[in-house]
Design a protein around this motif. Structure first.
Motif, PDB file in Angstrom:
ATOM      1  N   PRO A   1       0.810  -1.217   0.000  1.00 50.57           N
ATOM      2  CA  PRO A   1       0.000   0.000   0.000  1.00 50.57           C
ATOM      3  C   PRO A   1       0.847   1.273   0.000  1.00 50.57           C
ATOM      4  CG  PRO A   1       0.097  -0.910   2.211  1.00 50.57           C
ATOM      5  CD  PRO A   1       0.789  -1.900   1.307  1.00 50.57           C
ATOM      6  N   ASP A   2       0.348   2.264  -0.706  1.00 56.02           N
ATOM      7  CA  ASP A   2       0.935   3.600  -0.676  1.00 56.02           C
ATOM      8  C   ASP A   2       0.221   4.364   0.443  1.00 56.02           C
ATOM      9  OD1 ASP A   2       2.132   5.993  -1.140  1.00 56.02           O
ATOM     10  OD2 ASP A   2       1.305   6.307  -3.152  1.00 56.02           O
ATOM     11  N   VAL A   3       0.736   4.246   1.649  1.00 62.53           N
ATOM     12  CA  VAL A   3       0.066   4.800   2.825  1.00 62.53           C
ATOM     13  C   VAL A   3       0.316   6.304   2.905  1.00 62.53           C
ATOM     14  CG1 VAL A   3      -0.165   4.667   5.331  1.00 62.53           C
ATOM     15  CG2 VAL A   3       0.409   2.614   4.010  1.00 62.53           C
ATOM     16  N   PRO A   4      -0.736   7.109   2.980  1.00 62.78           N
ATOM     17  CA  PRO A   4      -0.535   8.562   3.047  1.00 62.78           C
ATOM     18  C   PRO A   4       0.105   8.980   4.363  1.00 62.78           C
ATOM     19  CG  PRO A   4      -2.830   8.019   3.419  1.00 62.78           C
ATOM     20  CD  PRO A   4      -2.161   6.747   3.014  1.00 62.78           C
ATOM     21  N   ARG A   5       0.754  10.124   4.348  1.00 57.47           N
ATOM     22  CA  ARG A   5       1.394  10.629   5.567  1.00 57.47           C
ATOM     23  C   ARG A   5       0.375  11.197   6.540  1.00 57.47           C
ATOM     24  NH1 ARG A   5       6.911  13.745   3.430  1.00 57.47           N
ATOM     25  NH2 ARG A   5       7.901  11.902   2.516  1.00 57.47           N
ATOM     26  N   SER A   6      -0.728  11.671   6.021  1.00 58.32           N
ATOM     27  CA  SER A   6      -1.750  12.239   6.899  1.00 58.32           C
ATOM     28  C   SER A   6      -3.107  12.122   6.229  1.00 58.32           C
ATOM     29  CB  SER A   6      -1.446  13.703   7.220  1.00 58.32           C
ATOM     30  OG  SER A   6      -1.490  14.489   6.044  1.00 58.32           O
ATOM     31  N   GLY A   7      -4.156  12.353   7.012  1.00 54.91           N
ATOM     32  CA  GLY A   7      -5.517  12.263   6.503  1.00 54.91           C
ATOM     33  C   GLY A   7      -6.104  10.898   6.756  1.00 54.91           C
ATOM     34  N   PRO A   8      -7.407  10.826   6.989  1.00 49.99           N
ATOM     35  CA  PRO A   8      -8.046   9.527   7.232  1.00 49.99           C
ATOM     36  C   PRO A   8      -7.959   8.619   6.009  1.00 49.99           C
ATOM     37  CG  PRO A   8      -9.692  11.237   6.887  1.00 49.99           C
ATOM     38  CD  PRO A   8      -8.377  11.936   6.980  1.00 49.99           C
ATOM     39  N   VAL A   9      -7.986   7.322   6.273  1.00 46.62           N
ATOM     40  CA  VAL A   9      -7.857   6.324   5.207  1.00 46.62           C
ATOM     41  C   VAL A   9      -9.055   5.380   5.246  1.00 46.62           C
ATOM     42  CG1 VAL A   9      -6.515   4.330   4.414  1.00 46.62           C
ATOM     43  CG2 VAL A   9      -5.337   6.409   5.151  1.00 46.62           C
ATOM     44  N   ILE A  10      -9.550   5.046   4.064  1.00 46.80           N
ATOM     45  CA  ILE A  10     -10.569   4.006   3.913  1.00 46.80           C
ATOM     46  C   ILE A  10      -9.957   2.890   3.072  1.00 46.80           C
ATOM     47  CG2 ILE A  10     -12.845   3.402   3.007  1.00 46.80           C
ATOM     48  CD1 ILE A  10     -13.564   6.416   3.301  1.00 46.80           C
ATOM     49  N   VAL A  11      -9.901   1.696   3.619  1.00 45.94           N
ATOM     50  CA  VAL A  11      -9.484   0.510   2.875  1.00 45.94           C
ATOM     51  C   VAL A  11     -10.735  -0.322   2.634  1.00 45.94           C
ATOM     52  CG1 VAL A  11      -8.083  -1.580   2.873  1.00 45.94           C
ATOM     53  CG2 VAL A  11      -7.187   0.513   3.937  1.00 45.94           C
ATOM     54  N   TYR A  12     -11.041  -0.602   1.374  1.00 46.72           N
ATOM     55  CA  TYR A  12     -12.232  -1.406   1.069  1.00 46.72           C
ATOM     56  C   TYR A  12     -11.820  -2.632   0.275  1.00 46.72           C
ATOM     57  CZ  TYR A  12     -12.449   0.315  -3.812  1.00 46.72           C
ATOM     58  OH  TYR A  12     -12.185   0.594  -5.127  1.00 46.72           O
ATOM     59  N   SER A  13     -12.451  -3.756   0.577  1.00 50.25           N
ATOM     60  CA  SER A  13     -12.024  -5.018  -0.018  1.00 50.25           C
ATOM     61  C   SER A  13     -13.220  -5.879  -0.407  1.00 50.25           C
ATOM     62  CB  SER A  13     -11.145  -5.799   0.968  1.00 50.25           C
ATOM     63  OG  SER A  13     -11.946  -6.417   1.965  1.00 50.25           O
ATOM     64  N   ASN A  14     -12.901  -6.964  -1.092  1.00 54.04           N
ATOM     65  CA  ASN A  14     -13.874  -8.039  -1.301  1.00 54.04           C
ATOM     66  C   ASN A  14     -14.006  -8.818   0.009  1.00 54.04           C
ATOM     67  OD1 ASN A  14     -11.112  -8.909  -1.769  1.00 54.04           O
ATOM     68  ND2 ASN A  14     -11.926 -10.830  -2.587  1.00 54.04           N
ATOM     69  N   HIS A  15     -14.863  -9.845   0.020  1.00 53.23           N
ATOM     70  CA  HIS A  15     -15.139 -10.543   1.289  1.00 53.23           C
ATOM     71  C   HIS A  15     -15.271 -12.047   1.038  1.00 53.23           C
ATOM     72  CE1 HIS A  15     -16.177 -11.080   5.343  1.00 53.23           C
ATOM     73  NE2 HIS A  15     -17.444 -10.703   5.353  1.00 53.23           N
ATOM     74  N   PRO A  16     -14.146 -12.730   0.744  1.00 51.45           N
ATOM     75  CA  PRO A  16     -14.232 -14.150   0.400  1.00 51.45           C
ATOM     76  C   PRO A  16     -14.320 -15.112   1.571  1.00 51.45           C
ATOM     77  CG  PRO A  16     -11.983 -13.389   0.161  1.00 51.45           C
ATOM     78  CD  PRO A  16     -12.802 -12.178   0.496  1.00 51.45           C
TER      79      PRO A  16
ATOM     80  N   ASP B   1      -3.140  -4.422   8.965  1.00 49.73           N
ATOM     81  CA  ASP B   1      -3.107  -3.116   9.614  1.00 49.73           C
ATOM     82  C   ASP B   1      -1.871  -2.980  10.503  1.00 49.73           C
ATOM     83  OD1 ASP B   1      -4.098  -0.637  10.984  1.00 49.73           O
ATOM     84  OD2 ASP B   1      -4.302  -2.039  12.649  1.00 49.73           O
ATOM     85  N   ASP B   2      -1.601  -4.000  11.293  1.00 47.81           N
ATOM     86  CA  ASP B   2      -0.467  -3.951  12.219  1.00 47.81           C
ATOM     87  C   ASP B   2       0.863  -3.873  11.479  1.00 47.81           C
ATOM     88  OD1 ASP B   2       0.676  -4.259  14.962  1.00 47.81           O
ATOM     89  OD2 ASP B   2       1.437  -6.130  14.121  1.00 47.81           O
ATOM     90  N   LEU B   3       0.978  -4.588  10.368  1.00 47.75           N
ATOM     91  CA  LEU B   3       2.238  -4.672   9.647  1.00 47.75           C
ATOM     92  C   LEU B   3       2.452  -3.531   8.658  1.00 47.75           C
ATOM     93  CD1 LEU B   3       2.122  -8.504   8.932  1.00 47.75           C
ATOM     94  CD2 LEU B   3       3.752  -7.352  10.448  1.00 47.75           C
ATOM     95  N   LEU B   4       1.360  -3.003   8.090  1.00 47.87           N
ATOM     96  CA  LEU B   4       1.487  -2.067   6.972  1.00 47.87           C
ATOM     97  C   LEU B   4       0.970  -0.666   7.268  1.00 47.87           C
ATOM     98  CD1 LEU B   4       0.291  -4.560   4.216  1.00 47.87           C
ATOM     99  CD2 LEU B   4       2.661  -3.961   4.772  1.00 47.87           C
ATOM    100  N   PHE B   5       0.124  -0.510   8.301  1.00 49.51           N
ATOM    101  CA  PHE B   5      -0.429   0.793   8.661  1.00 49.51           C
ATOM    102  C   PHE B   5      -0.157   1.084  10.138  1.00 49.51           C
ATOM    103  CE2 PHE B   5      -2.637  -0.483   4.902  1.00 49.51           C
ATOM    104  CZ  PHE B   5      -3.070   0.664   4.251  1.00 49.51           C
ATOM    105  N   PRO B   6       1.083   0.963  10.587  1.00 46.19           N
ATOM    106  CA  PRO B   6       1.359   1.062  12.024  1.00 46.19           C
ATOM    107  C   PRO B   6       1.050   2.421  12.635  1.00 46.19           C
ATOM    108  CG  PRO B   6       3.404   1.104  10.760  1.00 46.19           C
ATOM    109  CD  PRO B   6       2.318   0.766   9.792  1.00 46.19           C
ATOM    110  N   ALA B   7       1.016   3.474  11.822  1.00 41.56           N
ATOM    111  CA  ALA B   7       0.785   4.818  12.364  1.00 41.56           C
ATOM    112  C   ALA B   7      -0.695   5.139  12.527  1.00 41.56           C
ATOM    113  CB  ALA B   7       1.444   5.873  11.463  1.00 41.56           C
ATOM    114  N   TYR B   8      -1.560   4.227  12.068  1.00 47.21           N
ATOM    115  CA  TYR B   8      -2.992   4.501  12.074  1.00 47.21           C
ATOM    116  C   TYR B   8      -3.723   3.702  13.152  1.00 47.21           C
ATOM    117  CZ  TYR B   8      -3.042   7.387   7.893  1.00 47.21           C
ATOM    118  OH  TYR B   8      -2.862   8.420   7.007  1.00 47.21           O
ATOM    119  N   GLU B   9      -4.737   4.325  13.715  1.00 50.57           N
ATOM    120  CA  GLU B   9      -5.678   3.656  14.613  1.00 50.57           C
ATOM    121  C   GLU B   9      -6.828   3.157  13.749  1.00 50.57           C
ATOM    122  OE1 GLU B   9      -8.746   4.955  18.218  1.00 50.57           O
ATOM    123  OE2 GLU B   9      -6.988   6.194  17.764  1.00 50.57           O
TER     124      GLU B   9
END
Length: 246
Positions: free
Chosen positions: A24-39, A51-59
Motif C-alpha cells: 500500500p501507498d500509505v498517506p502521511r496524513s488524513g483519514p484512510v478508507i481501505v475497502y475489499s472483497n469478502h471471500p 493493519d499492524d504490519l502495513l499501517f502502524p501509524a494509524y488507529e
C-alpha cells in the motif's frame, strides 16, 4: 491482542503473502478508507494483521455484523463495531459511526464492501452503496482498494494473498454521481483482484513477499518419516515441500 491473532493465523495458515506490486501507498496524513472483497471468515484476521504490519501509524476500525460481534466479542476490543447489515437503520448507524472515525487524520476504516461472503471470482463484485457515500462524509480521505484471495499451494495449510491498488482521493471521487462513483470503485477493486489472481495461479512465491509464515509440512507420521530420513542422510529437516521461499 494482535499477537494472539498472529499466533492463531500461523497455527492454521501456511503464509500471509502480499503481491510484490501490491504494497500500500500509505498517506502521511488524513483519514484512510481501505475497502475489499469478502471471500472468507479469515478476512477479519487479515485486516488485523495487515493493519499492524502495513499501517502502524494509524488507529484502525472495521464494521462487523452485530450478531457476529455478539459471538466474537474479542473483535470489539481491537476496533470492530457492530452494524445491522439488513436494515436502513443499520446503514444510517454505519455512516454515523464512520463519520466519527474518519474525523481524525490518524484513523483508518477497513470495510468489506460486498457486505456478504462472496466467491473471489464473482463479477461484478456487487459493492454495497454505502462505500460510495463514505467520501461524502470524509472528503479529505484517501481510499485504497484491497484484494484478498485464499488458496492451497504445496502445504497442508492454505495461503492467504493480498494486494493493494492505487490510492484515490475522496475529493476527486466526489466529482462523480453516486452510481458512477460506485461503479468506479467496483472497477478499481476488480482490477486489483484480477491481477492478484493471475499471480496466485502461477504458484510462484517469487511474485510475493511473505508477511507471516505459519507451520509448514503435513505433520504426523508423514513428517516424522521425513524427519528421520533427513537425520539419516545428515541433512537438516525442512518441513516445507520445496523449502521456504519468500
Amino acid at each position: 491482542m494482535v499477537s494472539m491473532f498472529r499466533r492463531y493465523f500461523a497455527r492454521h495458515m501456511n503464509a500471509l503473502r502480499i503481491a510484490a506490486w501490491g504494497r500500500p501507498d500509505v498517506p502521511r496524513s488524513g483519514p484512510v478508507i481501505v475497502y475489499s472483497n469478502h471471500p472468507s471468515w479469515w478476512d477479519a484476521a487479515v485486516y488485523i494483521l495487515a493493519d499492524d504490519l502495513l499501517f502502524p501509524a494509524y488507529e484502525s476500525y472495521a464494521p462487523i455484523d452485530a450478531d457476529m460481534l455478539g459471538r466474537y466479542g474479542v473483535f470489539g476490543r481491537i476496533g470492530a463495531f457492530g452494524v445491522d447489515l439488513h436494515t436502513a437503520r443499520g446503514a444510517a448507524d454505519f455512516l454515523k459511526a464512520s463519520a466519527d472515525i474518519l474525523s481524525s487524520p490518524r484513523r483508518a476504516l477497513w470495510v468489506t464492501a460486498q457486505g456478504r461472503f462472496a466467491d473471489v471470482r464473482e463479477r461484478p463484485l456487487g459493492l454495497k452503496p454505502g462505500i460510495a457515500r463514505l467520501v461524502e462524509i470524509a472528503p479529505e480521505c484517501t481510499i485504497i482498494p484491497l484484494g484478498i484471495e485464499y488458496g492451497f499451494w504445496l502445504e497442508r495449510g492454505p495461503e492467504a494473498f493480498l494486494a493493494f491498488g492505487d490510492p484515490m482521493h475522496g475529493r476527486d471521487l466526489l466529482n462523480l454521481p453516486r452510481p458512477a462513483r460506485l461503479r468506479y470503485l467496483d472497477a478499481a477493486l476488480t482490477t486489483v483482484l484480477d491481477r492478484l489472481s493471475d499471480d496466485v495461479k502461477t504458484r510462484d512465491p517469487a511474485r510475493f513477499q511473505s508477511l507471516i509464515e505459519g507451520r509448514a509440512g503435513v505433520g504426523g507420521v508423514y513428517d516424522g518419516w521425513r524427519r528421520m530420513t533427513s537425520a539419516l542422510s545428515g541433512r537438516s529437516f525442512d518441513p516445507s515441500h520445496e523449502g521456504r521461499r519468500s
